[in-house]
Design a protein around this motif. Structure first.
Motif, PDB file in Angstrom:
ATOM      1  N   THR B 434       0.920  -1.138  -0.298  1.00  0.00           N
ATOM      2  CA  THR B 434       0.002   0.419  -0.198  1.00  0.00           C
ATOM      3  C   THR B 434       0.955   1.517  -0.361  1.00  0.00           C
ATOM      4  OG1 THR B 434      -1.508  -1.330   1.336  1.00  0.00           O
ATOM      5  CG2 THR B 434      -2.135   0.969   1.288  1.00  0.00           C
ATOM      6  N   ASN B 435       2.009   1.576   0.715  1.00  0.00           N
ATOM      7  CA  ASN B 435       2.705   2.292   0.931  1.00  0.00           C
ATOM      8  C   ASN B 435       2.806   2.587  -0.330  1.00  0.00           C
ATOM      9  OD1 ASN B 435       2.096   2.886   3.255  1.00  0.00           O
ATOM     10  ND2 ASN B 435       3.593   1.458   4.551  1.00  0.00           N
ATOM     11  N   GLU B 436       3.853   1.823  -1.340  1.00  0.00           N
ATOM     12  CA  GLU B 436       5.145   1.575  -2.199  1.00  0.00           C
ATOM     13  C   GLU B 436       3.433   2.065  -3.956  1.00  0.00           C
ATOM     14  OE1 GLU B 436       6.163  -1.585  -3.390  1.00  0.00           O
ATOM     15  OE2 GLU B 436       8.138  -1.683  -2.453  1.00  0.00           O
ATOM     16  N   PHE B 437       2.192   2.168  -2.873  1.00  0.00           N
ATOM     17  CA  PHE B 437       1.201   1.944  -4.308  1.00  0.00           C
ATOM     18  C   PHE B 437       1.520   3.839  -4.202  1.00  0.00           C
ATOM     19  CE2 PHE B 437      -2.884   2.839  -5.015  1.00  0.00           C
ATOM     20  CZ  PHE B 437      -3.667   2.399  -6.377  1.00  0.00           C
ATOM     21  N   ARG B 438       0.800   4.026  -2.922  1.00  0.00           N
ATOM     22  CA  ARG B 438       0.629   5.374  -2.571  1.00  0.00           C
ATOM     23  C   ARG B 438       1.411   6.640  -3.408  1.00  0.00           C
ATOM     24  NH1 ARG B 438      -3.422   6.927   0.750  1.00  0.00           N
ATOM     25  NH2 ARG B 438      -4.936   4.502   1.371  1.00  0.00           N
ATOM     26  N   ARG B 439       3.290   6.058  -2.723  1.00  0.00           N
ATOM     27  CA  ARG B 439       4.196   7.205  -3.571  1.00  0.00           C
ATOM     28  C   ARG B 439       3.868   6.791  -5.123  1.00  0.00           C
ATOM     29  NH1 ARG B 439       8.755   4.207  -1.782  1.00  0.00           N
ATOM     30  NH2 ARG B 439       7.560   3.541   0.064  1.00  0.00           N
ATOM     31  N   GLU B 440       3.652   5.411  -5.875  1.00  0.00           N
ATOM     32  CA  GLU B 440       3.669   5.167  -6.983  1.00  0.00           C
ATOM     33  C   GLU B 440       2.492   6.686  -7.687  1.00  0.00           C
ATOM     34  OE1 GLU B 440       3.950   1.676  -8.878  1.00  0.00           O
ATOM     35  OE2 GLU B 440       3.934   2.650 -10.731  1.00  0.00           O
TER      36      GLU B 440
END
Lengths: 535, 444, 309
Positions: B434-440
């Motif tokens: 989720t964190n990665e997704f939000r960052r992307e």
């Protein structure tokens, strides 16, 4: 691609020449005079020196010509001209080694040019070295010189005649080689590489940097081993500032061509498909004009050409008005201190976090091109001058030693003059750590590496004192040995530049001339004060 | 000697000369086409396969150069090597290339030189250039250099393997892999007019398939003389052709190609992995004896009997060897991926993500839902997939996007949806993703 | 003496030294002699007697260890004197890859002669030494005699006042020798001074006015040939072949005049005798040296101890 021609300081060179030549002459005369005094014949020494002036005044071109012609015939007999056939054979097969169709056109052209010029010099120089070093000693060994000196020929005429003779032999071979090499380059180079056979005429400026805070400073080193280029950071106030001298309408014409070759350094990938963006800013500090150009993409390791029209326009950001500028009237300025028609070009990198690397020769104003033949023949002229140097050295050295020794001596000169002068310079100026002779021995014995400080004591003071004397001697040696590196002009030709007059031709000519007189004197005095008969 | 007359001295010389000549003829006479002809040296040369001709294509210039230098070629090579280093430091690429060529003229049969310089060109020099097309040019230079090396040194498994490796990993796995793989079909060099570079890819194949061809050649060479390969363990060396076959569809999937070609590639890979590579016999050179990776119980029994060891020990060794090449993982992967259903699931998830990126939300939701359902099906059919990180991440990412689409559309995420069990069981991983997704996507 | 001196040598010594400057050989010991204008002067001596050294000192190829030499009124090392000197080296030290024409042209240029002068002079000389047939052949193909001739031609290219000939007849056949001698006499007739050194005594006897005999670097004898060879104690009678009876008659006739036959044989060259006598004497009494007379004084032979090395 470290192509950075530096202008030659003629006055400094002349000063050095006078210092070296004068001190050598002084030492030689002093030694001769003292031995004269010791043997009770000081008067004879002075008499000999004065009589040598009358010798020089009675120089006859016909006698020099006779020896030159003789030398020429002798070289022909020694089959010296056959070197030309080696050259021809080499060229028949060179295509096998060099052709690499997958190479980029400009790289191909470069390889061919470098090959031709290197082949020419590597073939002709050793031959001339051998010929010139063996001529006089053979003449003495066979005693044919004895008959010659019983004629009213002056010794310096023999030396001069020999030099002229060998040089003319070399000239003929060199001319043939040059013409064939030139034709060969044109025939071998693929069509797509032909456009890179030009002789560009660059006007270089001086380069300074403005750092990211907008202050005068230096560029950034991005970790290259080679600290040739300095980098400016993108999207900051960092700029590379070039100042060109003597930019005038007559010289540049209506369109100014700027040529660039910048290096890119990325701290992040960014847009890989696009090069970094940069732009020029023309600045007139006197009139306070700053005119930015259009952004352009940087293609690394490739020459990019930008044509700047004389008339430039800019939309004023505040008023929205279209303002027009004239390159020569508005942007070129006269410096209050130095004067002159100066042009200031600043380069800015536009991509944040990316760097643009630049060195002095990376941006220049390109004047009208000259034909490739011009730079090629200038480069051949460089080889010719180097050949002259070798012949002069060879003839004068061979006047006092035998052939093999003379060959070795001149060869040593050649090797040191090609590559080791720089190192000697660093030793002399103390840039090389622990480089004193006695000091080095001391360090070796006591296992001290060059960075270890040596205690200050009376003994070490003496040691350093002695080293200073050696360094002075080395300075003399370094300045006596000619800088043969200057004669290599192939980088100009290979990189598609016209051979610079100030940076290459003048030093070569001056060095050759500078050695001519000492060589002649050495040859003259040794032949004159040498008993030819004594073996 | 002084006392001898000049006549008898001459006769002595003559006798010595004749003796030496006989020796030279005996030792050095060149062989004719006849078997076993020629002097002793020629015979030894044939026996140990040392003749220039038998080592590979003979380059006349190289041989001449070596003759001219007499014994000094080592020194000359060193000097040239130093020169090459300096040219590299000074970014003098054109000269570097010619210097490297000269080095190779002097040391045409020194494998390490070829490997080192090829690597230098394809990796270091290439990375020094800014434009991708330029980088590709230097990768090609490195590969061509290796191909040239293979021609000069026939049956050299290391050079062939390197060629395969450059063709595969360097082109397919660099940062610039997208462009490189494209350039492999459409070369940016102007002289090639947008075609392939015939030196690299005459048959217009995918780079991984070309890599596979080279790995196969490397395997053939290794089979002839296993002692010539010093890069890695024999079993690893042998598995590269099929790995390239797997890399090929994986690259296609990364590029969003989920069609017949992809499935077919996986199928071929699976067959070769289990049918060919899996059936090869490997000598453990220990008490484990011979092992085969695709081992049925019968195989184990037979091999244990043959080597006279216990079945347990044999199983241990088979297991150890399987782990070396990740045998089970690749077998499962290939088996699953070759299915049409898997391909559909991949395709729909990929297309769903693309639709989301292009803000076609309803389409995205639809595709993702369908894809998730299929993915769940595939996963339930193949339990072992539940252990594979890549598969799990692909599934969770799809769910993440699907949920986000709901959020954006202002809809409630349904209580039950495909892959929910997986989602629930992998909460730790979900957090990271989720964190990665939000960052992307820049979501706060 | 009233004659003008072309060469004046005073107390000339030459010591050859080795690399470290230590004396190796004393080639000439305190030589003094003059050569007068218009005479043919011969330097005689066995091999190693110092005659070639003297020649080379005269030409400035060697420098004297002590003493003075003046040639044509100038020091020997002065290049200007060469304008009026012609030198024929011992072996013709010429450039072997040139032909006769080129050789003469080359040396002509060294005298700063114009093209026309060179052509004229070399045609004349080639004809006078008889090399017309071989003028386009390279010198390396020449026979020894031809080499001597081109050497002589080369020496005369500048129409010199002083001609130095080192072994002029060596390697020549009898006919060539005669030509050479004629030429030397012709040069003398033209008023030129000729200095030649030789060990072939017959040649010297025929052409020289004065001779000096050198032995081991010392001057042993100096004087006019006719005076030196004049013998007051003996009379040589040369006849046609005599029968034994005739010899008896002659003996009888001599006995009448209180004379006797000392020896009957084929006559030997008288200079050879002189030479051999000089050499024998020198060996018997080393250190004896001929000192030329001061103006008007008698010539004398001094006994002088040799300084040991």
């Amino acid at each position: 691609m470290s192509f950075d021609p530096q202008p030659y300081n003629v006055l400094l060179a002349l000063g050095h020449w006078l210092a070296v030549f004068g001190s050598c002459l002084g030492i030689a005369f002093f030694v001769a005079f003292m031995t004269g005094v010791a043997s009770g014949r000081a008067g004879a020494v002075i008499g000999a020196v004065t009589s040598s002036f009358s010798d020089f005044f009675s120089t006859s071109c016909r006698r020099i010509g006779a020896v030159a012609l003789l030398t020429f015939q002798e070289s022909k007999r020694r089959k010296a001209l056959y070197v030309f056939f080696v050259f021809a054979a080499l060229f028949m097969f060179a295509g096998w080694f060099l052709s690499n169709p997958s190479n980029r056109p400009e790289l191909q052209a470069k390889s061919y040019i470098v090959f031709v010029l290197t082949a020419i010099s590597w073939l002709i120089l050793p031959v001339m070295l051998l010929l010139s070093c063996w001529g006089v000693p053979e003449d003495i060994r066979l005693r044919s010189l004895h008959t010659v000196v019983t004629k009213p020929i002056r010794r310096h005429e023999i030396v001069l005649g020999r030099m002229v003779g060998y040089i003319s032999v070399g000239t003929i071979v060199l001319l043939l080689m040059g013409v064939i090499g030139y034709v060969w380059i044109f025939r071998q180079i693929p069509d797509e590489a032909k456009p890179s056979l030009v002789a560009r005429v660059p006007v270089y400026g001086t380069l300074t940097f403005i750092n990211r805070e907008g202050k005068q400073g230096s560029g950034v080193n991005v970790g290259d081993i080679w600290d040739f280029r300095s980098y400016v950071e993108g999207a900051t106030k960092a700029r590379a500032v070039w100042t060109f001298d003597d930019v005038s309408e007559q010289r540049v014409g209506d369109q100014m061509v700027l040529e660039t070759k910048f290096e890119a350094f990325r701290t992040h990938k960014g847009n890989m498909e696009k090069g970094l963006l940069a732009r020029f800013i023309f600045v007139n500090p006197v009139k306070n004009i700053s005119l930015p150009g259009k952004p352009f993409e940087v293609k690394e390791y490739q020459d990019a050409t930008l044509v700047i029209d004389r008339k430039m326009t800019e939309v004023d950001e505040q008023t929205g008005e279209l303002k027009s500028f004239d390159l020569f009237n508005d942007l070129v300025y006269t410096d209050p201190e130095d004067g002159g028609n100066k042009l200031r070009v600043e380069v800015q990198c536009l991509d944040a976090g990316q760097y643009l690397g630049m060195a002095r020769p990376d941006l220049f104003i390109r004047l009208a091109d000259r034909p490739f033949a011009v730079s090629f023949s200038k480069s051949v002229l460089g080889i010719w001058l180097m050949m002259c140097m070798i012949v002069m050295l060879g003839v004068s050295v061979s006047c006092f030693v035998k052939g093999p020794v003379a060959t070795l001596a001149v060869f040593t000169f050649l090797i040191i003059g090609q590559g080791m002068r720089e190192f000697m310079g660093r030793v002399v100026t103390g840039q090389e750590h622990g480089s004193g002779l006695v000091e080095s021995i001391y360090r070796l014995v006591y296992h001290l590496n060059p960075t270890v400080e040596i205690d200050d004591s009376a003994a070490t003071k003496v040691m350093f004192g002695i080293d200073q004397i050696f360094k002075k001697l080395l300075w003399l040696v370094q300045h006596i040995i000619p800088d043969f590196g200057v004669f290599r002009m192939s980088p100009y030709v290979a990189n598609g530049f016209d051979v610079s007059w100030e940076a290459a031709m003048v030093p070569c000519l001056l060095i050759t001339l500078g050695y001519a007189l000492p060589c002649l004197l050495i040859g003259y005095y040794t032949l004159r004060f040498r008993e030819l008969e004594a073996k | 000697m002084n006392r001898m007359s000049s006549q008898s001295r001459k006769i002595t010389y003559l006798i010595i000369i004749v003796c030496l000549l006989v020796g030279i003829v005996f030792l050095g006479m060149p062989a004719s086409s006849e078997e076993g002809s020629g002097g002793r040296l020629a015979q030894l040369r044939v026996k140990h396969n040392l003749g220039e001709g038998s080592l590979g294509k003979v380059d006349p210039s190289s041989t001449t150069m070596n003759l001219l230098l007499l014994g000094l070629r080592g020194v000359a090579t060193n000097l040239l090597w130093m020169e090459a280093n300096e040219q590299q430091d000074h970014k003098n690429w054109a000269q570097l290339r010619t210097t490297v060529d000269s080095i190779i003229l002097l040391q045409p049969h020194y494998t390490k030189v070829w490997r080192f310089q090829a690597w230098n060109l394809a990796y270091n020099v290439s990375a020094s250039w800014d434009a991708v097309a330029d980088r590709y040019f230097w990768v090609k230079e490195g590969i061509k250099f290796l191909i040239n090396g293979s021609n000069r040194n026939l049956d050299n498994p290391e050079l062939l393997w390197d060629t395969g490796n450059f063709m595969g990993s360097k082109i397919g796995r660099s940062d610039e892999w997208k462009q490189f793989r494209q350039y492999f079909y459409v070369d940016p060099e102007p002289r090639l007019n947008g075609g392939v570079d015939p030196e690299l890819n005459p048959a217009r194949k995918d780079n991984y398939l070309v890599a596979k061809d080279y790995f196969l050649l490397a395997n053939d060479a290794e089979e002839k003389d296993p002692d010539k390969q010093h890069i890695m363990a024999n079993i690893l060396f042998r598995h590269y052709p099929v790995r390239a076959q797997f890399d090929y569809p994986m690259a296609l999937q990364r590029e969003g190609i989920f069609d017949q070609v992809t499935t077919e590639a996986w199928r071929v890979g699976y067959d070769e992995w289990t049918g060919k590579f899996g059936r090869e016999l490997f000598d453990t050179e220990t008490d484990g004896g011979w092992v085969v990776l695709e081992a049925s119980d019968d195989d184990i029994t037979r091999l244990a009997q043959q080597d006279g060891v216990s079945e347990t020990l044999k199983r241990e060794w088979v297991d150890r060897y399987q782990k070396m090449v990740n045998y089970i993982f690749w077998r499962t992967q290939a088996r699953v991926e070759r299915e049409e259903l898997t391909m559909q699931a991949h395709r729909e998830l990929y297309q769903g993500e693309q639709a989301f990126k292009e803000s076609r939300m309803s389409e995205a939701q639809e595709l993702l839902e369908s894809g998730m359902a299929k993915f769940e099906k595939v996963m339930t059919q193949n339990d072992s997939l539940l252990l594979e990180d890549d598969a799990i991440e692909e599934a969770l990412n799809a769910v993440l996007i699907w949920q986000h689409v709901h959020e954006l559309e202002g809809k409630q995420v349904p209580a039950n949806y495909p892959l929910k069990p997986l989602w629930d069981s992998q909460q730790e991983r979900v957090q990271v993703l989720t964190n990665e997704f939000r960052r992307e996507y820049g979501i706060k | 003496m009233s004659q003008e001196n072309v060469i004046e040598i005073k107390n000339l010594s030459k010591i050859y030294r080795d690399f470290w400057g230590r004396p190796k050989v004393q080639a000439l010991k305190s030589l003094s002699l003059d050569v007068h204008k218009g005479e043919v002067f011969g330097l005689l001596g066995p091999n190693g007697s110092g005659k070639t050294t003297t020649m080379k000192l005269l030409l400035g190829l060697l420098f004297p260890s002590s003493g003075e030499i003046s040639v044509l009124g100038k020091p020997a090392v002065d290049v200007d004197k060469n304008e009026k000197i012609g030198y024929l080296p011992e072996e013709s030290y010429l450039y072997r890859f040139l032909n006769a024409d080129e050789t003469l042209d080359f040396y002509g240029r060294l005298f700063n002669m114009s093209k026309a002068q060179r052509v004229e002079r070399s045609n004349q000389l080639i004809e006078s030494v008889g090399l017309q047939h071989a003028r386009r052949r390279q010198l390396k193909e020449y026979s020894k005699g031809m080499t001597r001739r081109i050497g002589l031609a080369q020496a005369l290219i500048n129409n010199p006042d002083l001609v130095l000939l080192d072994e002029p007849t060596s390697g020549l056949d009898p006919l060539g020798t005669k030509d050479m001698k004629d030429l030397i006499l012709k040069l003398k007739d033209e008023g030129k001074t000729v200095v030649m050194c030789s060990h072939l005594l017959a040649d010297v006897e025929d052409v020289c006015d004065r001779i000096a005999i050198l032995y081991q670097g010392e001057l042993k004898t100096l004087g006019r040939v006719d005076q030196l060879l004049e013998s007051h104690e003996e009379t040589n009678i040369r006849t046609s072949q005599l029968s034994p009876e005739a010899i008896k008659d002659v003996e009888a006739a001599l006995a009448k005049h209180n004379a006797s036959v000392k020896r009957v044989d084929h006559p030997r060259t008288t200079l050879e005798e002189l030479f051999l006598k000089t050499v024998e004497e020198s060996q018997a009494r080393p250190g004896q040296r001929y000192v030329p007379p001061e103006q008007g004084a008698e010539a004398k032979t001094t006994e002088q101890p040799v300084a040991s090395k």
